[in-house]
Motif scaffolding. Structure first.
Motif, PDB file in Angstrom:
ATOM      1  N   ASP A   8       2.759  -6.599   8.821  1.00  0.00           N
ATOM      2  CA  ASP A   8       2.652  -7.972   9.314  1.00  0.00           C
ATOM      3  C   ASP A   8       1.279  -8.252   9.897  1.00  0.00           C
ATOM      4  O   ASP A   8       0.972  -9.390  10.262  1.00  0.00           O
ATOM      5  N   GLU A   9       0.461  -7.240  10.038  1.00  0.00           N
ATOM      6  CA  GLU A   9      -0.830  -7.403  10.712  1.00  0.00           C
ATOM      7  C   GLU A   9      -1.741  -8.342   9.936  1.00  0.00           C
ATOM      8  O   GLU A   9      -1.598  -8.522   8.726  1.00  0.00           O
ATOM      9  N   ILE A  42      12.401  -1.317   7.935  1.00  0.00           N
ATOM     10  CA  ILE A  42      12.572  -0.975   6.530  1.00  0.00           C
ATOM     11  C   ILE A  42      12.691  -2.272   5.738  1.00  0.00           C
ATOM     12  O   ILE A  42      13.579  -3.090   5.990  1.00  0.00           O
ATOM     13  N   VAL A  43      11.778  -2.480   4.795  1.00  0.00           N
ATOM     14  CA  VAL A  43      11.778  -3.702   3.987  1.00  0.00           C
ATOM     15  C   VAL A  43      12.812  -3.611   2.873  1.00  0.00           C
ATOM     16  O   VAL A  43      13.550  -4.565   2.608  1.00  0.00           O
ATOM     17  N   SER A  44      12.857  -2.466   2.207  1.00  0.00           N
ATOM     18  CA  SER A  44      13.827  -2.260   1.121  1.00  0.00           C
ATOM     19  C   SER A  44      14.115  -0.774   1.015  1.00  0.00           C
ATOM     20  O   SER A  44      13.696   0.012   1.859  1.00  0.00           O
ATOM     21  N   SER A  45      14.781  -0.385  -0.048  1.00  0.00           N
ATOM     22  CA  SER A  45      15.155   1.024  -0.208  1.00  0.00           C
ATOM     23  C   SER A  45      13.963   1.938  -0.455  1.00  0.00           C
ATOM     24  O   SER A  45      14.101   3.158  -0.420  1.00  0.00           O
ATOM     25  N   SER A  46      12.802   1.358  -0.707  1.00  0.00           N
ATOM     26  CA  SER A  46      11.627   2.191  -0.968  1.00  0.00           C
ATOM     27  C   SER A  46      10.344   1.661  -0.327  1.00  0.00           C
ATOM     28  O   SER A  46       9.263   2.169  -0.599  1.00  0.00           O
ATOM     29  N   VAL A  47      10.452   0.639   0.520  1.00  0.00           N
ATOM     30  CA  VAL A  47       9.275   0.046   1.143  1.00  0.00           C
ATOM     31  C   VAL A  47       9.435   0.005   2.662  1.00  0.00           C
ATOM     32  O   VAL A  47      10.458  -0.460   3.179  1.00  0.00           O
ATOM     33  N   LEU A  48       8.405   0.498   3.356  1.00  0.00           N
ATOM     34  CA  LEU A  48       8.410   0.518   4.816  1.00  0.00           C
ATOM     35  C   LEU A  48       7.587  -0.630   5.371  1.00  0.00           C
ATOM     36  O   LEU A  48       6.669  -1.124   4.721  1.00  0.00           O
ATOM     37  N   LEU A  49       7.916  -1.042   6.593  1.00  0.00           N
ATOM     38  CA  LEU A  49       7.088  -1.991   7.331  1.00  0.00           C
ATOM     39  C   LEU A  49       6.407  -1.192   8.431  1.00  0.00           C
ATOM     40  O   LEU A  49       7.075  -0.526   9.231  1.00  0.00           O
ATOM     41  N   VAL A  50       5.076  -1.257   8.466  1.00  0.00           N
ATOM     42  CA  VAL A  50       4.337  -0.427   9.419  1.00  0.00           C
ATOM     43  C   VAL A  50       3.332  -1.252  10.210  1.00  0.00           C
ATOM     44  O   VAL A  50       3.002  -2.384   9.842  1.00  0.00           O
ATOM     45  N   GLY A  92       0.849  -1.181   0.000  1.00  0.00           N
ATOM     46  CA  GLY A  92       0.000   0.000   0.000  1.00  0.00           C
ATOM     47  C   GLY A  92       0.885   1.231   0.000  1.00  0.00           C
ATOM     48  O   GLY A  92       2.067   1.148  -0.312  1.00  0.00           O
ATOM     49  N   LYS A  93       0.330   2.355   0.375  1.00  0.00           N
ATOM     50  CA  LYS A  93       1.122   3.583   0.430  1.00  0.00           C
ATOM     51  C   LYS A  93       0.798   4.355   1.701  1.00  0.00           C
ATOM     52  O   LYS A  93      -0.335   4.337   2.181  1.00  0.00           O
ATOM     53  N   VAL A  94       1.809   5.045   2.213  1.00  0.00           N
ATOM     54  CA  VAL A  94       1.619   5.897   3.383  1.00  0.00           C
ATOM     55  C   VAL A  94       2.201   7.282   3.087  1.00  0.00           C
ATOM     56  O   VAL A  94       3.187   7.422   2.356  1.00  0.00           O
ATOM     57  N   SER A  95       1.576   8.289   3.659  1.00  0.00           N
ATOM     58  CA  SER A  95       2.119   9.643   3.626  1.00  0.00           C
ATOM     59  C   SER A  95       2.813   9.859   4.961  1.00  0.00           C
ATOM     60  O   SER A  95       2.170   9.776   6.017  1.00  0.00           O
TER      61      SER A  95
END
Length: 203
Positions: free
Chosen positions: A171-172, A187-195, A153-156
């Motif tokens: 992971d939810e 941080i999953v990768s250089s452009s993806v966050l884990l939230v 997905g995307k987050v601001s």
């Protein structure tokens, strides 16, 4: 003949109604983007929030793809469609030809705008941004995040004194809907966050 003239007047009004407001919205969107605010434009009508954004990034892909069906791109399409419709109509072209050419031009601009904003996004990702500094930062879900790391997905989110729109996974066990406040846990990768949901951490 009178009916044909009336139809032409109605179409001209439609072109003007599309051209002026969508041009204003397009200018605002461009100014906001180049000022570093980025993101999409959302519209609220009463208690309902209208968001037209389809992310065509492949499931599980860690990189953002081109997004064609977004509010931003539709704004560009209708702005160009309206002005080209006015131009072709006043040039004496028939209704069908005017609509066809306006649609073609609008679609071309939609593709160009998609590529432009995609390039801007990639430059931001490859520039001075240190995504590691996003750990612990809070933000708001912009595009729903699928559960169990089954999609992106995307987050601001604001970090390094800038508001950024980044891909995110979780992971939810349940989908995190748009508008939910989240916190970056890894941080999953250089452009993806884990939230995860912010209220979950506070519980």
């Amino acid at each position: 003949m009178i009916d044909s003239f009336s139809e032409t007047l109605i179409l001209d009004r439609i072109y003007w109604y599309l051209a002026i407001p969508f041009t204003v919205l397009l200018v605002i969107q461009l100014i906001a983007t180049f000022a570093g605010l980025g993101g999409e434009m959302d519209f609220e009508i009463g208690d309902s929030d209208i968001d037209i954004d389809i992310d065509i990034t492949e499931e599980g892909d860690s990189k953002s793809g081109l997004q064609y069906f977004t509010v931003r791109n539709f704004i560009a399409f209708f702005a160009v469609f309206g002005w080209s419709g006015i131009t072709f109509s006043h040039a004496g072209l028939g209704q069908f030809t005017t609509i066809l050419l306006s649609t073609v031009l609008g679609t071309a601009i939609l593709l160009i705008v998609s590529g432009l904003f995609y390039s801007i996004s990639k430059l931001a990702h490859n520039g001075t941004m240190n995504i590691q500094k996003a750990k612990g930062a809070t933000g708001e879900v912009y595009l729903p995040i699928p559960p169990g790391k089954k999609g992106v997905g995307k987050v601001s989110i604001t970090f390094q004194d800038s508001l950024r729109e980044l891909d995110a996974m979780t992971d939810e066990e349940e989908i995190i809907p748009r508008g939910t406040m989240v916190v970056v846990t890894d941080i999953v990768s250089s452009s993806v966050l884990l939230v995860e949901k912010l209220n979950r951490r506070n519980d």
